[in-house]
Design an enzyme around this catalytic site. Structure first.
Site, PDB file in Angstrom:
ATOM      1  N   ASP A 153       0.834  -1.198   0.000  1.00  0.00           N
ATOM      2  CA  ASP A 153       0.000   0.000   0.000  1.00  0.00           C
ATOM      3  C   ASP A 153       0.872   1.253   0.000  1.00  0.00           C
ATOM      4  OD1 ASP A 153      -2.379   1.405   0.005  1.00  0.00           O
ATOM      5  OD2 ASP A 153      -2.625   1.360   2.175  1.00  0.00           O
ATOM      6  N   CYS A 165     -19.260 -13.868  -5.772  1.00  0.00           N
ATOM      7  CA  CYS A 165     -20.271 -13.117  -5.015  1.00  0.00           C
ATOM      8  C   CYS A 165     -21.683 -13.565  -5.390  1.00  0.00           C
ATOM      9  CB  CYS A 165     -20.129 -11.615  -5.270  1.00  0.00           C
ATOM     10  SG  CYS A 165     -18.697 -10.865  -4.474  1.00  0.00           S
ATOM     11  N   CYS A 185     -25.582 -12.293  -4.309  1.00  0.00           N
ATOM     12  CA  CYS A 185     -25.583 -11.636  -2.997  1.00  0.00           C
ATOM     13  C   CYS A 185     -25.415 -10.125  -3.135  1.00  0.00           C
ATOM     14  CB  CYS A 185     -24.455 -12.199  -2.134  1.00  0.00           C
ATOM     15  SG  CYS A 185     -24.339 -11.448  -0.494  1.00  0.00           S
ATOM     16  N   CYS A 208     -23.719  -6.405   1.014  1.00  0.00           N
ATOM     17  CA  CYS A 208     -22.877  -5.231   1.253  1.00  0.00           C
ATOM     18  C   CYS A 208     -23.531  -3.965   0.713  1.00  0.00           C
ATOM     19  CB  CYS A 208     -21.485  -5.431   0.653  1.00  0.00           C
ATOM     20  SG  CYS A 208     -21.441  -5.801  -1.120  1.00  0.00           S
ATOM     21  N   CYS A 237     -24.747  -0.795   3.503  1.00  0.00           N
ATOM     22  CA  CYS A 237     -24.026   0.481   3.571  1.00  0.00           C
ATOM     23  C   CYS A 237     -24.993   1.622   3.888  1.00  0.00           C
ATOM     24  CB  CYS A 237     -23.304   0.762   2.258  1.00  0.00           C
ATOM     25  SG  CYS A 237     -22.396   2.325   2.279  1.00  0.00           S
ATOM     26  N   CYS A 241     -20.558  -9.588   4.966  1.00  0.00           N
ATOM     27  CA  CYS A 241     -20.214 -10.490   3.856  1.00  0.00           C
ATOM     28  C   CYS A 241     -20.254 -11.948   4.310  1.00  0.00           C
ATOM     29  CB  CYS A 241     -18.821 -10.151   3.331  1.00  0.00           C
ATOM     30  SG  CYS A 241     -18.271 -11.236   1.993  1.00  0.00           S
TER      31      CYS A 241
END
EC number: 1.17.99.6
Length: 289
Positions: free
Chosen positions: A111, A165, A168, A171, A175, A226
């Site tokens: 990062d 995924c 689904c 998420c 939010c 998740c």
């Protein structure tokens, strides 16, 4: 760990997605995301032939208190700064490579450079980029720190990971600010994590402040819901990632009045140093209002 070859058409699809994301302004004021080097890995190492992608599990089974008087800090920042922990491990791996390959050319990142970490991790078979924008592993969920060694060695690549995924949308639905504007696309302008960590403004936008739900440093909502995390998260064996005292259930009132000296003492070796004292005070005060 996985390996992705660097081809002549090197990750064009990922570069195009990044360009579209930036064109829509979804990077907010994170101008570094538009660095052209992020779209061409040979800008980082002209002789690049392979990317060694690594993931380090940071999940610990500790749970937040749920007390509204306590602030919430994202799991990634509970313990020692991941940059320090994973960089040390990558440095050791890179040193070993130098001993095996006399003409080695390499760069390693945690990062810390303009590289599409999640895209390369996906190509290297570590997991897939989920609808919440995080890399998801079948073995560990999305609780992974990512790092890369870009090298001039030609290595056998691993099979890129397919996406799991399915239908689904947990998420997206969870939010509170609708930051996941469509599957796989996160608008930083609406993201609690972005605003609590990167936004340097004196006051948070009302749409963010009204929906913080206790978050003062990052946000794990889209990861906590998740199914892959709920089913497959495994406790890390890296003791450095155990929560520091005060990071698991910090008192909002304390953070709302944190001084420079207190900040220096509490976050000496923490990734939370990116969030300056004035920002922590702002975030905590917004939760208390």
């Amino acid at each position: 760990m996985g390996i992705a070859p660097v081809s002549e058409t090197e990750n064009d699809e990922a570069a195009q997605r990044l360009q579209s994301w930036i064109a829509l302004g979804y990077n907010a004021d994170m101008a570094w995301m538009a660095n052209p080097k992020r779209q061409n890995i040979r800008e980082l190492l002209p002789s690049a032939r392979s990317v060694i992608a690594v993931g380090l599990n940071y999940y610990t089974p500790h749970q937040r208190s749920g007390d509204p008087a306590h602030g919430k800090i994202s799991r990634y920042a509970w313990g020692r700064d991941y940059h320090r922990v994973l960089t040390k491990k990558l440095k050791a791996l890179n040193l070993w490579l130098e001993q095996q390959v006399p003409d080695l050319q390499s760069r390693y990142y945690v990062d810390t450079g303009p590289i599409q970490e999640k895209a390369w991790a996906e190509r290297a078979g570590l997991g897939w980029v989920g609808k919440n924008g995080n890399l998801i592993s079948r073995d560990y969920g999305s609780w992974l720190f990512l790092g890369e060694i870009v090298t001039n060695i030609t290595l056998q690549g691993d099979r890129p990971h397919s996406q799991h995924c399915g239908t689904c949308t947990r998420c997206l639905e969870a939010c509170p600010t609708q930051a996941i504007v469509e599957p796989f696309v996160v608008d930083s302008n609406k993201c609690i994590a972005y605003h609590t960590i990167e936004n340097r403004a004196e006051i948070l936008p009302t749409a963010i402040a009204d929906n913080l739900q206790g978050w003062v440093a990052g946000c794990d909502i889209c990861q906590d819901v998740c199914p892959w995390n709920q089913r497959f998260a495994q406790p890390t064996d890296v003791a450095d990632f155990d929560p520091y005292e005060g990071n698991l259930n910090p008192e909002l009132e304390t953070l709302a009045n944190i001084t420079e000296a207190d900040w220096q003492q509490q976050f000496t070796a923490s990734a939370l140093r990116r969030i300056k004292p004035a920002m922590l005070r702002r975030n905590a005060q917004a939760n208390l209002q």
